[in-house]
Design a protein around this motif. Structure first.
Motif, PDB file in Angstrom:
ATOM      1  N   PRO A 308       0.826  -1.212   0.000  1.00  0.00           N
ATOM      2  CA  PRO A 308       0.000   0.000   0.000  1.00  0.00           C
ATOM      3  C   PRO A 308       0.854   1.253   0.000  1.00  0.00           C
ATOM      4  CG  PRO A 308       0.101  -0.905   2.207  1.00  0.00           C
ATOM      5  CD  PRO A 308       0.841  -1.874   1.315  1.00  0.00           C
ATOM      6  N   ASP A 309       0.207   2.376  -0.279  1.00  0.00           N
ATOM      7  CA  ASP A 309       0.902   3.664  -0.220  1.00  0.00           C
ATOM      8  C   ASP A 309       1.097   4.122   1.216  1.00  0.00           C
ATOM      9  OD1 ASP A 309       0.750   5.178  -3.209  1.00  0.00           O
ATOM     10  OD2 ASP A 309      -0.579   3.491  -2.896  1.00  0.00           O
ATOM     11  N   VAL A 310       0.189   3.731   2.105  1.00  0.00           N
ATOM     12  CA  VAL A 310       0.221   4.159   3.501  1.00  0.00           C
ATOM     13  C   VAL A 310       0.009   2.939   4.378  1.00  0.00           C
ATOM     14  CG1 VAL A 310      -0.833   5.608   5.262  1.00  0.00           C
ATOM     15  CG2 VAL A 310      -0.655   6.454   2.929  1.00  0.00           C
ATOM     16  N   SER A 354       4.381  11.998   0.325  1.00  0.00           N
ATOM     17  CA  SER A 354       4.091  10.580   0.484  1.00  0.00           C
ATOM     18  C   SER A 354       4.415   9.811  -0.793  1.00  0.00           C
ATOM     19  CB  SER A 354       2.622  10.376   0.858  1.00  0.00           C
ATOM     20  OG  SER A 354       2.382  10.898   2.146  1.00  0.00           O
ATOM     21  N   SER A 355       4.228  10.454  -1.928  1.00  0.00           N
ATOM     22  CA  SER A 355       4.698   9.923  -3.210  1.00  0.00           C
ATOM     23  C   SER A 355       5.752  10.895  -3.727  1.00  0.00           C
ATOM     24  CB  SER A 355       3.550   9.803  -4.211  1.00  0.00           C
ATOM     25  OG  SER A 355       2.586   8.890  -3.753  1.00  0.00           O
ATOM     26  N   PRO A 356       7.040  10.576  -3.533  1.00  0.00           N
ATOM     27  CA  PRO A 356       8.096  11.546  -3.869  1.00  0.00           C
ATOM     28  C   PRO A 356       7.984  12.011  -5.309  1.00  0.00           C
ATOM     29  CG  PRO A 356       9.003   9.669  -2.676  1.00  0.00           C
ATOM     30  CD  PRO A 356       7.582   9.321  -3.004  1.00  0.00           C
ATOM     31  N   PRO A 357       7.912  13.336  -5.549  1.00  0.00           N
ATOM     32  CA  PRO A 357       7.807  13.837  -6.925  1.00  0.00           C
ATOM     33  C   PRO A 357       9.104  13.628  -7.693  1.00  0.00           C
ATOM     34  CG  PRO A 357       8.071  15.652  -5.383  1.00  0.00           C
ATOM     35  CD  PRO A 357       7.915  14.407  -4.552  1.00  0.00           C
ATOM     36  N   SER A 358       8.956  13.515  -8.989  1.00  0.00           N
ATOM     37  CA  SER A 358      10.137  13.313  -9.840  1.00  0.00           C
ATOM     38  C   SER A 358      10.920  14.600 -10.050  1.00  0.00           C
ATOM     39  CB  SER A 358       9.703  12.753 -11.197  1.00  0.00           C
ATOM     40  OG  SER A 358       8.749  13.612 -11.801  1.00  0.00           O
ATOM     41  N   THR A 359      10.245  15.737  -9.887  1.00  0.00           N
ATOM     42  CA  THR A 359      10.918  17.029 -10.047  1.00  0.00           C
ATOM     43  C   THR A 359      11.078  17.700  -8.691  1.00  0.00           C
ATOM     44  OG1 THR A 359       8.802  18.140 -10.414  1.00  0.00           O
ATOM     45  CG2 THR A 359       9.968  17.321 -12.354  1.00  0.00           C
ATOM     46  N   LEU A 403      17.134  12.385  -0.022  1.00  0.00           N
ATOM     47  CA  LEU A 403      16.897  11.616   1.195  1.00  0.00           C
ATOM     48  C   LEU A 403      15.501  11.007   1.209  1.00  0.00           C
ATOM     49  CD1 LEU A 403      18.511  13.849   3.980  1.00  0.00           C
ATOM     50  CD2 LEU A 403      19.297  11.621   3.168  1.00  0.00           C
ATOM     51  N   VAL A 404      14.516  11.771   0.770  1.00  0.00           N
ATOM     52  CA  VAL A 404      13.146  11.256   0.759  1.00  0.00           C
ATOM     53  C   VAL A 404      13.009  10.079  -0.199  1.00  0.00           C
ATOM     54  CG1 VAL A 404      10.773  11.835   0.126  1.00  0.00           C
ATOM     55  CG2 VAL A 404      12.090  13.406   1.523  1.00  0.00           C
ATOM     56  N   GLN A 405      13.586  10.196  -1.383  1.00  0.00           N
ATOM     57  CA  GLN A 405      13.498   9.103  -2.351  1.00  0.00           C
ATOM     58  C   GLN A 405      14.219   7.859  -1.851  1.00  0.00           C
ATOM     59  OE1 GLN A 405      15.050  10.900  -5.907  1.00  0.00           O
ATOM     60  NE2 GLN A 405      13.205  12.120  -6.293  1.00  0.00           N
ATOM     61  N   ASP A 406      15.402   8.031  -1.260  1.00  0.00           N
ATOM     62  CA  ASP A 406      16.120   6.882  -0.701  1.00  0.00           C
ATOM     63  C   ASP A 406      15.355   6.273   0.472  1.00  0.00           C
ATOM     64  OD1 ASP A 406      18.067   7.378  -2.560  1.00  0.00           O
ATOM     65  OD2 ASP A 406      19.427   8.383  -1.158  1.00  0.00           O
ATOM     66  N   ALA A 407      14.759   7.125   1.315  1.00  0.00           N
ATOM     67  CA  ALA A 407      13.986   6.621   2.448  1.00  0.00           C
ATOM     68  C   ALA A 407      12.745   5.873   1.983  1.00  0.00           C
ATOM     69  CB  ALA A 407      13.592   7.785   3.367  1.00  0.00           C
ATOM     70  N   HIS A 408      12.125   6.359   0.910  1.00  0.00           N
ATOM     71  CA  HIS A 408      10.944   5.672   0.375  1.00  0.00           C
ATOM     72  C   HIS A 408      11.304   4.294  -0.142  1.00  0.00           C
ATOM     73  CE1 HIS A 408       7.607   5.201  -2.727  1.00  0.00           C
ATOM     74  NE2 HIS A 408       6.990   5.242  -1.560  1.00  0.00           N
ATOM     75  N   LEU A 564      14.429   6.353   8.350  1.00  0.00           N
ATOM     76  CA  LEU A 564      14.287   7.793   8.197  1.00  0.00           C
ATOM     77  C   LEU A 564      12.971   8.125   7.486  1.00  0.00           C
ATOM     78  CD1 LEU A 564      15.685  10.595   8.471  1.00  0.00           C
ATOM     79  CD2 LEU A 564      16.651  10.201   6.179  1.00  0.00           C
ATOM     80  N   PHE A 565      12.278   9.136   8.011  1.00  0.00           N
ATOM     81  CA  PHE A 565      11.039   9.653   7.412  1.00  0.00           C
ATOM     82  C   PHE A 565       9.947   8.588   7.299  1.00  0.00           C
ATOM     83  CE2 PHE A 565      14.008  12.647   4.913  1.00  0.00           C
ATOM     84  CZ  PHE A 565      14.045  13.546   5.974  1.00  0.00           C
ATOM     85  N   HIS A 566       9.938   7.610   8.195  1.00  0.00           N
ATOM     86  CA  HIS A 566       8.900   6.577   8.082  1.00  0.00           C
ATOM     87  C   HIS A 566       7.505   7.153   8.318  1.00  0.00           C
ATOM     88  CE1 HIS A 566       7.983   6.243  12.414  1.00  0.00           C
ATOM     89  NE2 HIS A 566       9.278   6.416  12.620  1.00  0.00           N
ATOM     90  N   GLU A 567       7.401   8.329   8.958  1.00  0.00           N
ATOM     91  CA  GLU A 567       6.087   8.939   9.186  1.00  0.00           C
ATOM     92  C   GLU A 567       5.388   9.318   7.883  1.00  0.00           C
ATOM     93  OE1 GLU A 567       8.757  10.122  12.687  1.00  0.00           O
ATOM     94  OE2 GLU A 567       8.910  10.004  10.503  1.00  0.00           O
ATOM     95  N   LEU A 568       6.159   9.469   6.796  1.00  0.00           N
ATOM     96  CA  LEU A 568       5.546   9.843   5.521  1.00  0.00           C
ATOM     97  C   LEU A 568       4.675   8.733   4.962  1.00  0.00           C
ATOM     98  CD1 LEU A 568       8.537  11.590   3.700  1.00  0.00           C
ATOM     99  CD2 LEU A 568       6.781  12.620   5.125  1.00  0.00           C
ATOM    100  N   TRP A 569       4.935   7.494   5.353  1.00  0.00           N
ATOM    101  CA  TRP A 569       4.211   6.356   4.765  1.00  0.00           C
ATOM    102  C   TRP A 569       3.596   5.454   5.832  1.00  0.00           C
ATOM    103  CZ3 TRP A 569       9.510   7.271   3.857  1.00  0.00           C
ATOM    104  CH2 TRP A 569       9.767   8.079   2.747  1.00  0.00           C
ATOM    105  N   ARG A 570       3.461   5.966   7.036  1.00  0.00           N
ATOM    106  CA  ARG A 570       2.951   5.133   8.130  1.00  0.00           C
ATOM    107  C   ARG A 570       2.095   5.991   9.061  1.00  0.00           C
ATOM    108  NH1 ARG A 570       5.527   2.875  13.125  1.00  0.00           N
ATOM    109  NH2 ARG A 570       4.800   0.736  13.415  1.00  0.00           N
TER     110      ARG A 570
END
Length: 699
Positions: A308-310, A354-359, A403-408, A564-570
């Motif tokens: 899931p996304d979340v 929550s869905s890291p943008p490409s730009t 960092l966000v993309q790597d954490a995702h 790192l940043f697990h709150e973005l997806w949990r």
């Protein structure tokens, strides 16, 4: 200011005020049901016009932040809802198959004859009325789409009396026939005759004539009647209906589907024997509510073939579990709770990522990423340059987005590995429990395992079950490895490829185990059946395999709090979580009216002249007795606002403004139920809320 710009400004001010999902009214943000939910990520579930509700705009927000959060919410929720629907369809499929088979076999030749005109009746037993009605509706849709039978749905509210119930029944049967003619080809023997009506639509004789007119076949064109809440019917009306159906059974092939959610013997307790004798009864049990809840949660958050996304945390699971054990334990309630949780998650400012943008974003998201607790917990594991950038408090947007993309990616990898390990632990528990000599301590409920898995406290369970693993026989070990290998091989390619090394290790263990199986089979020849003895070589082999499995399970079954940043997806613990799932509107309204600073993002404390008009009126409301004199109430309201700056306006204009504000506030309190009429003279109103609710709670 032009009217349209003024309207837009007022709307933006309203958005700035409501910064918590517990302060406003939820708006259903369901996307369109047309098309595939997976492909609807570019369609917003709401409009971003001037007056449209949407997600709030925050200080230091990204450009188009509400729109990005809206798209992310739409994508995540549509995927979650589609997954829930697929899982429910899979759970209900065996029950629907049995219902369809019952309808197909109705009126088949019997080895004996009954002295009564028995009407085939299938009692569908569910855990709650909502799921039972949903199941019967799905059964009716399947019957109508896969056969030439006519199926109609009825409820207890349609049978206020027998005549109105007959009228509704006959009308819906005719409507279902007309709908069938517009649908797929079936077994009717005549072409469509539009406009078919029954003049006496309350008499079964007219229904008999209609059935003969359309040349219905008793074998292929049964009349299926579903009563979704049969246990809510008036017993006398239900008995009369069954008697009529039995009387006309030789001319009309009726089939009854009766939904019951109270007890399997509910109908037997209220219907007389003479009525039950007119039914050919069969029973079908729907999945239990707790089983349905466990299956849905595991399919959503503990499955390696669908991520899931979340995700949810242990406190959220605990709250959802409490709901499933309550009186309203339907799947619709779980769906609504998950919907609210998704809104609450994407209501936060970090929902944009929550869905890291490409730009790269136009502004740095550091203002709402750096305060997250996971930053401090994951800081020691980050590279030195990244640590320095985060500690300085001013990392650049490219650094943060990397960092966000790597954490995702790390979070998704953890989720997949966790789901695989959790399912393998379940398989191991199943194998251990199959041993008759196994202790009852291994009979752990699935919900308990899931809760401990989310908490990251499964280490004790793993150690305990590995103790039982060390006592497995050759056959039991072979069963476990075979089931584990089948599960891993059945995963989709995207989930199976990262586990290829693990699959190869299991295959190697199975190959080595084959020699021990042959030796065990040879040793059992000619001996009495008993638990076979284990050779020292097999014991050493089992110990090595057990050590490897224990390391794998302990390493994977950890909480993601270290990421790192697990709150973005949990969705984890929240102060407002219980209030979101089980709202208390009276307490919420009282708190907002007595302590407006908790709802309004303004400096504290608020001077009386800066408090909202509704809060000022409510404060005087609490000071009054059982009745309030409206004139005195208005004077007190004006006195509280005498220090308010009102610009260059005359006293008359100022009084008219205060009268308008007072009238609006009193009407809002009346609309919320705080006021009532009194039998006294005009100009007085009565209170409806008193202690203990009206007491100051010191919030």
């Amino acid at each position: 200011m032009p009217p349209r710009q003024a309207k837009k400004a007022r709307h933006e001010d309203d958005i700035d005020v409501w910064t918590s999902v517990t302060q406003g009214v939820f708006v259903e943000l369901y996307a369109s049901d047309d098309g595939d939910p997976e492909d609807s990520e570019d369609e917003l579930p709401f409009s971003l016009e001037d007056d449209a509700p949407g997600f709030p705009i925050y200080e230091h927000d990204l450009a188009d932040g509400p729109e990005i959060r809206g798209r992310a919410f739409s994508h995540a929720w549509n995927r979650c809802r589609a997954r829930l629907q697929d899982t429910l369809d899979r759970l209900h499929a065996p029950t629907l198959d049995r219902i369809s088979s019952f309808v197909a076999d109705a009126y088949s030749p019997k080895p004996f004859l009954s002295p009564y005109n028995e009407v085939p009746a299938c009692i569908v037993i569910g855990s709650n009325s909502s799921d039972t009605a949903l199941l019967l509706r799905a059964a009716c849709d399947r019957i109508a789409s896969t056969s030439a039978h006519v199926c109609c749905e009825l409820a207890s509210k349609d049978f206020k009396d027998l005549q109105s119930g007959m009228r509704t029944l006959i009308a819906r049967l005719v409507e279902a026939y007309e709908a069938f003619l517009d649908g797929p080809p079936g077994g009717w023997n005549v072409p469509k005759k539009p406009g078919t009506t029954i003049l006496a639509n309350y008499d079964f004789e007219g229904l008999v004539a209609w059935y003969e007119h359309i040349s219905g076949s008793r074998e292929h064109n049964k009349l299926v009647i579903t009563l979704s809440d049969a246990d809510a019917f008036d017993p006398s009306l239900l008995a009369d209906l069954i008697h009529l159906l039995s009387f006309y059974q030789p001319q009309l092939p009726f089939v009854l589907l009766l939904g019951v959610s109270t007890s399997s013997t509910a109908l037997h307790d209220v219907l007389p024997r003479s009525t039950l004798a007119e039914l050919e009864i069969a029973q079908v049990a729907a999945p239990h509510a707790r089983e349905t809840f466990d299956e849905l949660v595991q399919a959503l958050f503990f499955s390696a073939d669908w991520l899931p996304d979340v995700y949810i945390g242990p406190s959220v699971f605990d709250a959802l579990s409490d709901i499933s054990r309550g009186t309203d334990n339907s799947s619709a309630t779980l769906l609504s709770a998950l919907h609210l949780l998704h809104i609450a998650h994407f209501f936060q400012p970090y929902g944009t990522l929550s869905s890291p943008p490409s730009t790269l974003p136009s502004a740095s998201p550091a203002h709402y990423l750096l305060p997250l607790p996971s930053v401090s917990s994951a800081l020691p594991s980050l590279p030195l340059s990244t640590q320095q950038a985060l500690l300085s408090g001013a990392p650049t947007a490219p650094q943060l987005m990397t960092l966000v993309q790597d954490a995702h990616a790390a979070f998704r990898a953890w989720a997949r590995r966790f789901a695989v390990a959790f399912r393998l632990l379940q398989i191991l528990y199943d194998v251990v429990r199959e041993n008759p000599a196994a202790s009852n301590s291994y009979a752990v409920a699935r919900g308990t395992l899931m809760l401990e898995g989310l908490r990251g406290t499964l280490a004790k369970r793993v150690n305990a079950v590995m103790t039982a693993f060390s006592k497995l026989s050759v056959t039991e070990l072979s069963t476990f490895l075979s089931r584990a290998s089948e599960y891993l091989e059945a995963l989709p390619t995207s989930a199976r490829h990262p586990e290829q090394a693990f699959i190869d290790d299991i295959a190697r263990d199975v190959a080595e185990l084959y020699a021990f199986e042959e030796a065990a089979a040879a040793a059992e020849e000619g001996e009495t059946p008993r638990r076979p003895k284990r050779s020292p070589e097999f014991v050493r082999f089992l110990e090595n395999v057990g050590t490897a499995w224990e390391e794998v399970l302990l390493e994977r079954l950890k909480s993601p709090r270290h990421l790192l940043f697990h709150e973005l997806w949990r969705i984890d613990s929240s102060r407002d979580l219980r209030l979101i799932l089980t709202p208390a509107p009276s307490h919420t309204l009282h708190t907002a009216l007595t302590h407006p600073h908790l709802s309004l993002p303004r400096p504290l404390p608020l001077p009386p002249s800066s408090r909202p008009d509704l809060a000022l009126l409510f404060a005087r409301y609490l000071e009054a007795g059982r009745t309030l004199n409206v004139a005195d109430w208005f004077d007190a309201f004006c006195l509280a606002l005498e220090d308010e700056k009102h610009g260059a306006c005359t006293e008359e204009e100022r009084e008219e403004e205060l009268q308008a504000r007072f009238t609006r506030g009193v009407n809002e309190l009346d609309w919320m139920g705080y006021l009532k009429k009194t039998g006294r003279r005009r100009g007085c109103v009565g209170r409806t809320v008193f202690a203990p609710l009206a007491e100051e709670d010191g919030v």
